[in-house]
Design an enzyme around this catalytic site. Structure first.
Site, PDB file in Angstrom:
ATOM      1  CB  ILE A 297      -0.934   0.005   1.231  1.00  0.00           C
ATOM      2  CG1 ILE A 297      -1.937  -1.147   1.122  1.00  0.00           C
ATOM      3  CG2 ILE A 297      -1.659   1.334   1.359  1.00  0.00           C
ATOM      4  CD1 ILE A 297      -2.770  -1.351   2.363  1.00  0.00           C
ATOM      5  CG  ASP A 341     -19.467  35.862 -19.969  1.00  0.00           C
ATOM      6  OD1 ASP A 341     -20.507  35.879 -20.632  1.00  0.00           O
ATOM      7  OD2 ASP A 341     -19.066  36.828 -19.300  1.00  0.00           O
TER       8      ASP A 341
END
Length: 914
Positions: A297, A341
């Site tokens: 791990i 925009d």
């Protein structure tokens, strides 16, 4: 506000089409007398019913909850479980190490996001809005939050509209609504009934909306909706309803983490089964399995990923891009579509004159925005022409001022002010020398404005001169003459008027708003400023047509070109009309056709997905159209960025994978919804941030390669030790495993995070949204590297244990061997296809320091008594060190041979770096 619905049933209806009612009908529904307003008692009662006129904000999460949310990550959960298991089996040192590690990772993530929140808060400026309201038959000032439906609000130039309301009177009233509709031009308001069914907000000219700004004139509105029931409130509700989604990077890391956990669990079960079949004790096998689990791990993964992203956040902040949450740093780098925009983002939100057209000449005007820098240059016409007749009305026939670069008044008039300054006039002094003695204010009924001034004609005689500006068709209709280059007036024929109309259409097709200028002289002695001046507005001399536009930002065009080169599609979103939007889109280099929001809304989902690749501009849009655009693009597999600055942009900003708000012109609502804020409002910063994001993703891949190779190594080594009974206990202790993870692999990973950008990073196509952060081919390559490292480290371990008679000697030699091999592994995998024998290998000085630390750490853990006791190691002699070095050198040589074969088989353009 919980009882606001009750208030609506008491007086009005939430979805009432106020624009379709007469002012009398509106007043009747709201139960108010227009001339008197509400009584103070009634206003107080309605305030209790409707609640205060504010937008509800989401409660900020407490600090402890934000900190605990760092433990939602899969790897944090695994570390906590590993710590609990370590405590259960009495591995107290391992428990403490893992506990400290999880706390460190949580603190790192929390602090970085808290810093971003503080930066955003510093950008937001709070202000109290005070409104003029008629109550008890008197005009008084009240705080905007105390306004209720039924109030009569008086509006003047410079005021902010405090609530949604029906216009009941208007005198040249113009309202700038770009924050709500995206349209840069101020909208002229009137009180007439609108018969069109469901008109867009931008076409509701008899309504005024909360948080928009009055730029000109005077008017009164009858408040119809307040707080969350306003149009801005509807947008706020849309934001609340949108669920936060995981970023693509978070999803990728989650997949890698689950894969690693699955491999660790499988290996653990295999070891237990094999050991039991060989007669081993369950407790001993369980301890071996826990050591394997800790080894396989990647304990360092959260810390390194967090550090790399945090460094990316800091790097972007220095480049004027504030990232509000860390995974968004990388998301930007994988963006394949930007919906931008127009107003204030791609354009300057500053109207600018670009074209002047007279009877015989055409001129272009350079310069952008409200700067006085620029030139007027003739492009057509041979004869010399005096432009005073054009510049004088620009200075005198306006009600607008520019003070310290800021406009006080109407943006359209500000463009004329700037034109006069560019032409050599000192507007302020010119006004003083030519004072206005009378005027006809602009009105939507007759669509022009006129001012009268005492001046002298060409022969030096005193006259009263009228300067007129207005709609070209109206001015032409009232004109009988055209101004010639020599200053004389020529009678206009029908053919001449046709040419003027043709020129008007030509300029309009270029996306410019067209104004006409005219003048007329009157006898100074007989002129009466108190007479009916409208009757004088006939037989005018039309002098010029003026073309204005909200100009693109100078850097936007180049940024769009770079985005295209990087495989990122830019689309423009605007509230402007389609013709104007299409012209600006062409100028910016945006490809694709223009469609209106209503046309886009009428498409089925299938049609929208089919047509979207051909659409480059979306005009006359409402907030829901923008959100749908984001959803359509995401459904087609795009990673979508949405930029904007207005309230109307906020829902789509939040719906996008990476929402980007403007820091200077952006509204608080837009900035609150965004994941990234541009401090300088510079569209080009987005492209820079995309490059930074791609670099971060590359660097994460570099670290993950080493991390995954080490995972395979630990799993294979532990399995091999169990299968062939190389050791009777755990191959390495949990503490030794954590040394490799945290003090060997992690330093390399963190320094990879500060590595340079790979060559050609901005010429690659964006990766697909479902593309793994590590490809299948790379997984195979890492597996082979892991197999080699496992076998060689087991061999070195075995030599140490057998030749020197102790497990500690074998573990010490194995640790040193693995530490040194990770240096050569990093040299091998940093550039997966390019040789390590190049100058670029030495370009990251921090990485070289990490290599030196690993060597120093290997000496420290084996040659010092304190670390010998802490980690169960023993000193090594020169021969043992030599044995530990050989596998690493061989790994580098094998890797170089393999990369040479890859380069020979594949051309540089046929593969993509992983």
């Amino acid at each position: 506000m919980s009882d606001s619905n009750n208030g609506n049933t008491h007086i009005g209806v939430k979805e009432e089409a106020w624009y379709a009612l007469t002012t009398e009908e509106v007043a009747q529904r709201l139960k108010v007398v227009v001339g008197e307003g509400l009584s103070s008692t009634e206003a107080a009662q309605r305030l209790k019913i409707y609640g205060v006129n504010v937008l509800e904000e989401e409660k900020e999460k407490p600090a402890w909850r934000k900190w605990l949310e760092q433990y939602k990550a899969y790897m944090q959960i695994v570390l906590v479980i590993a710590a609990i298991v370590s405590l259960f089996i009495a591995e107290y040192r391992t428990f403490l190490l893992l506990l400290v590690l999880t706390i460190f990772i949580a603190n790192l993530g929390y602090r970085q996001e808290a810093k971003a929140s503080q930066s955003v808060a510093a950008l937001n400026k709070m202000m109290k809005v005070v409104a003029k309201v008629r109550r008890d038959n008197l005009v008084t000032q009240v705080e905007a939050e105390e306004i209720v439906p039924g109030d009569i609000v008086i509006l003047d130039a410079g005021d902010r509209v405090p609530a949604d309301g029906r216009v009941i009177s208007a005198a040249n009233l113009q309202v700038e609504e770009s924050a709500l509709t995206g349209e840069s031009m101020a909208v002229e308001k009137n009180s007439a009934v609108i018969k069109q069914k469901s008109p867009p907000l931008g076409d509701q000219v008899n309504m005024a909306f909360m948080n928009t700004n009055v730029t000109r004139g005077h008017g009164e509105i009858l408040v119809t909706e307040t707080g969350m029931n306003t149009q801005v409130g509807n947008i706020a509700t849309m934001l609340k309803e949108h669920k936060e989604e995981k970023t693509p990077l978070t999803q990728q890391i989650d997949r890698v983490t689950l894969f690693i956990i699955g491999m660790a669990v499988l290996a653990f079960l295999t070891i237990v089964i094999i050991g039991l079949s060989q007669g081993g004790s369950f407790k001993n096998l369980f301890n071996i399995g826990i050591s394997l689990a800790i080894g396989s791990i990647p304990d360092a993964l959260p810390a390194v990923v967090t550090s790399i992203l945090a460094m990316g956040m800091m790097a972007m902040a220095k480049k004027n891009a504030i990232i509000k949450n860390m995974p968004a740093v990388e998301t930007l780098g994988s963006t394949s579509a930007i919906n931008s925009d127009k107003t204030g983002t791609l354009t300057m939100n500053q109207m600018t004159v670009k074209v002047i057209s007279t009877v015989k000449h055409r001129y272009t005007v350079s310069g952008e925005g409200y700067s006085f820098q620029g030139k007027i240059q003739r492009i057509e016409g041979d004869e010399k022409e005096n432009l005073d007749k054009v510049l004088f009305p620009c200075a005198l026939c306006i009600d607008t001022d520019i003070q310290d670069g800021k406009v006080v008044g109407d943006p359209t008039e500000a463009a004329l002010y700037v034109l006069a300054e560019k032409g050599g006039l000192n507007v302020q002094e010119f006004r003083k020398n030519n004072p206005r003695i009378a005027s006809i204010p602009f009105d939507s009924d007759y669509k022009f404005m006129a001012t009268f001034h005492s001046m002298k004609n060409s022969t030096g005689e005193p006259v009263v001169r009228a300067y007129i500006k207005g709609a070209p068709d109206v001015i032409l209709e009232r004109s009988a003459y055209g101004l010639m280059p020599d200053g004389t007036a020529k009678k206009l024929s029908a053919d001449d008027k046709g040419k003027v109309l043709d020129e008007n259409e030509r300029i309009a097709r270029e996306g410019l708003r067209v104004l006409a200028l005219a003048e007329k002289d009157f006898d100074a002695e007989s002129f009466d400023p108190d007479s009916d001046l409208m009757t004088l507005m006939e037989n005018l001399i039309i002098t010029a047509l003026i073309g204005e536009v909200d100009p693109p930002r100078p850097e936007a065009k180049e940024a769009i070109r770079k985005a295209k080169e990087a495989g990122v599609r830019v689309r423009m979103i605007t509230g402007d009309h389609a013709v104007t939007a299409q012209a600006i889109g062409r100028e910016l280099g945006i490809e694709g056709k223009a469609v209106t929001g209503s046309e886009f809304a009428s498409m089925s989902d299938e049609e929208a997905e089919k047509e979207i690749d051909d659409i480059g501009v979306l005009a006359r849009v409402a907030p829901e159209h923008k959100v749908r655009l984001v959803k359509v693009l995401k459904k087609k597999g795009n990673i979508v960025a949405m930029t904007g600055d207005g309230v109307n942009d906020a829902p789509s900003i939040k719906a996008a994978d990476i929402g980007i708000a403007m820091g200077i012109t952006g509204t608080d609502v837009a900035k609150g919804a965004a994941k990234m804020i541009l401090v300088d409002d510079n569209f080009a910063t987005i492209v820079t941030a995309i490059e930074e994001g791609r670099k971060i993703y590359d660097n994460l891949q570099k670290f993950l390669r080493i991390q995954i190779a080490n995972m395979f190594m630990f799993i294979i080594a532990f399995l091999g030790a169990s299968i062939f009974s190389v050791v009777g206990t755990a191959l390495y202790t949990p503490g030794q495993v954590l040394w490799i993870h945290m003090l060997v692999v992690a330093p390399i990973g963190i320094m990879f995070g500060m590595d340079m950008a790979s060559p050609g990073i901005m010429t690659r196509k964006p990766r697909k949204h479902d593309e793994g952060i590590i490809s299948k081919g790379m997984y195979i390559r890492l597996f082979m590297a892991g197999v080699y490292m496992a076998l060689t480290s087991l061999m070195v371990y075995h030599i140490g244990r057998v030749s020197y008679g102790s497990v500690e000697a074998g573990q010490s030699m194995g640790l040193v061997c693995l530490s040194l091999m990770n240096i050569f592994l990093a040299l091998n995998l940093r550039f997966p296809w390019d040789t390590a024998f190049q100058s670029a290998t030495f370009s990251n000085i921090r990485l070289l320091y990490a290599y030196l630390w690993i060597i120093f750490g290997a000496i420290l853990i084996t040659e010092t008594r304190l670390f010998n006791e802490l980690f169960g190691t023993v000193p090594l002699d020169a021969y043992q060190w030599g044995l530990c070095l050989i596998p690493g050198i061989l790994l580098l040589i094998i890797g170089e041979i393999y990369k040479g074969i890859l380069r020979y088989r594949r051309s540089p353009s046929s593969f993509t770096p992983e």
